[in-house]
Design an enzyme around this catalytic site. Sequence first.
Site, mmCIF file in Angstrom:
data_model
loop_
_atom_site.group_PDB
_atom_site.id
_atom_site.type_symbol
_atom_site.label_atom_id
_atom_site.label_comp_id
_atom_site.label_asym_id
_atom_site.label_seq_id
_atom_site.Cartn_x
_atom_site.Cartn_y
_atom_site.Cartn_z
ATOM 1 N N LYS A 85 0.836 -1.372 -0.003
ATOM 2 C CA LYS A 85 -0.047 -0.014 -0.092
ATOM 3 C C LYS A 85 0.793 1.249 0.154
ATOM 4 O O LYS A 85 1.983 1.209 0.479
ATOM 5 C CB LYS A 85 -0.800 -0.021 1.258
ATOM 6 C CG LYS A 85 -1.719 1.273 1.433
ATOM 7 C CD LYS A 85 -2.999 0.800 2.548
ATOM 8 C CE LYS A 85 -3.745 1.927 2.666
ATOM 9 N NZ LYS A 85 -4.198 2.711 1.512
ATOM 10 N N GLY A 86 0.466 2.412 -0.481
ATOM 11 C CA GLY A 86 0.937 3.609 -0.645
ATOM 12 C C GLY A 86 1.645 4.187 0.882
ATOM 13 O O GLY A 86 1.078 3.705 1.864
ATOM 14 N N ASN B 188 -13.562 3.536 -4.650
ATOM 15 C CA ASN B 188 -12.967 3.705 -3.238
ATOM 16 C C ASN B 188 -12.150 5.265 -3.388
ATOM 17 O O ASN B 188 -11.726 5.818 -4.247
ATOM 18 C CB ASN B 188 -11.944 2.906 -2.972
ATOM 19 C CG ASN B 188 -10.536 3.248 -3.390
ATOM 20 O OD1 ASN B 188 -9.804 3.972 -2.620
ATOM 21 N ND2 ASN B 188 -10.115 2.835 -4.682
ATOM 22 N N CYS C 33 -1.450 10.989 -6.857
ATOM 23 C CA CYS C 33 -1.917 12.077 -5.633
ATOM 24 C C CYS C 33 -1.942 13.475 -6.135
ATOM 25 O O CYS C 33 -1.407 13.898 -7.158
ATOM 26 C CB CYS C 33 -0.449 11.903 -4.747
ATOM 27 S SG CYS C 33 -0.057 10.236 -4.276
ATOM 28 N N GLY D 9 -8.726 -4.600 -13.411
ATOM 29 C CA GLY D 9 -9.768 -5.420 -13.716
ATOM 30 C C GLY D 9 -9.318 -6.916 -13.802
ATOM 31 O O GLY D 9 -10.123 -7.706 -14.280
ATOM 32 N N GLY E 57 -5.806 -6.404 -8.342
ATOM 33 C CA GLY E 57 -6.092 -5.625 -7.529
ATOM 34 C C GLY E 57 -7.556 -6.000 -6.844
ATOM 35 O O GLY E 57 -7.880 -6.619 -5.598
#
Length: 302
Positions: A44-45, A68, A129, A243, A264
Site C-alpha cells: 500500500k502507498g 474507493n 496523488c 480489472g 487488485g
Amino acid sequence: MNTQVTIAGVTFRNPVMTASGTFGSGMEYSEFVDLNKLGAVVTKGVANVPWPGNPTPRVAEVYGGMLNAIGLQNPGIDVFLERDIPFLKQYDTKIIVNVCGKTVEDYVEVVERLGEEPAVSMLEINVSCPNVKEGAIAFGQKADALFHITQEIKKHAKQPVIMKLSPNVTDITEMAKAAEAAGADALSLINTITGMKIDINRRKFAIANKTGGMSGPAIKPIAVRMVYQTAHAVKIPIIGMGGIATAEDAIEFLLAGASAVSVGAMNFVNPYTTVEIVEGIEAYMRKYHVENVTDLIGVVEE
C-alpha cells in the site's frame, strides 16, 4: 517451463504481483495466500508522515467493480520500516514499495529512506496523488509535472523506479513518454478511473468524497487498450493492471505488451485470486506448449 520475468534488472519468479492498496503489505492475506508463490508483493502507498485518509463512507460497490476514496490512508514510513518490511522479509518474494506524497519533497524523503533498505527491490511511484503546490492537480495528469517528479526521484532512488500512470488523461502515451524521457525504469498502468455514485433514496453521494477511483472487471478493456498503446509508445517494461480477475485476463495483458501483471480489486472478492492466476498461467503454458512466459509478451497478432 519457465515463468520468470525480469524488469529493470530485477528477476521475479512469475509475472503475478499484487496491486497497491488492495493487499496491505501482505500481512492480512498471508493467512490465505502463500506469499512465496507470488512474483512480488506491491505494498500500500507509503508517505513520509502518517495520512488519516478521507472521511467515511469511502467505498461503494458499483456494477462490475467498486469505487474507493480511501485517500491513501497509511501509518507513514517510520511504522512501515519498523513493522511491514521485517514481516515481508520472512518470505521469498520480491518487495515493491508504493510511494505517495503531496509535494516532490515528500516523495524524495520516502525514496531516500527506502534506499537504505536492501530488501526493497523496486519503488512504484503513485503519481495520482494531488499535487498541493499545483492546485491539487495530480502529478500524473500533466506531462511536464510527471517529467519533473520522475527526474527528481531518479536523482535520489537507489532502486529501479516504476511510475504508476493515471488513466484520467487525454493521451496515456504522452504521459508514458514523459516518464520514460525523465528516466523511469518501468511503468505500471492503469490506476483507477475517476467515477461517482449517487444513492437515489437518500439523494446523497455514496461516498463522502463525492468521487472515487473505480476498479474491478468493468475497467479491464480500457486497461488492456492503454497497456497496448503504451507498449507501442515506449521501450521500458510495463506492469499491467485493471480489472484482472482470472488467468485469462492476465494473459490478455501479457499479449498486449505487459511484462507482468498486478491483481487488485479481486483480492477483496476472492483472496486466493493471485495464486489461482499463477496456476492458470502455468496451465495455459502447458496447453499451448509455451516454454517461457516471456514468449507471450506483446505477441498479439496485428
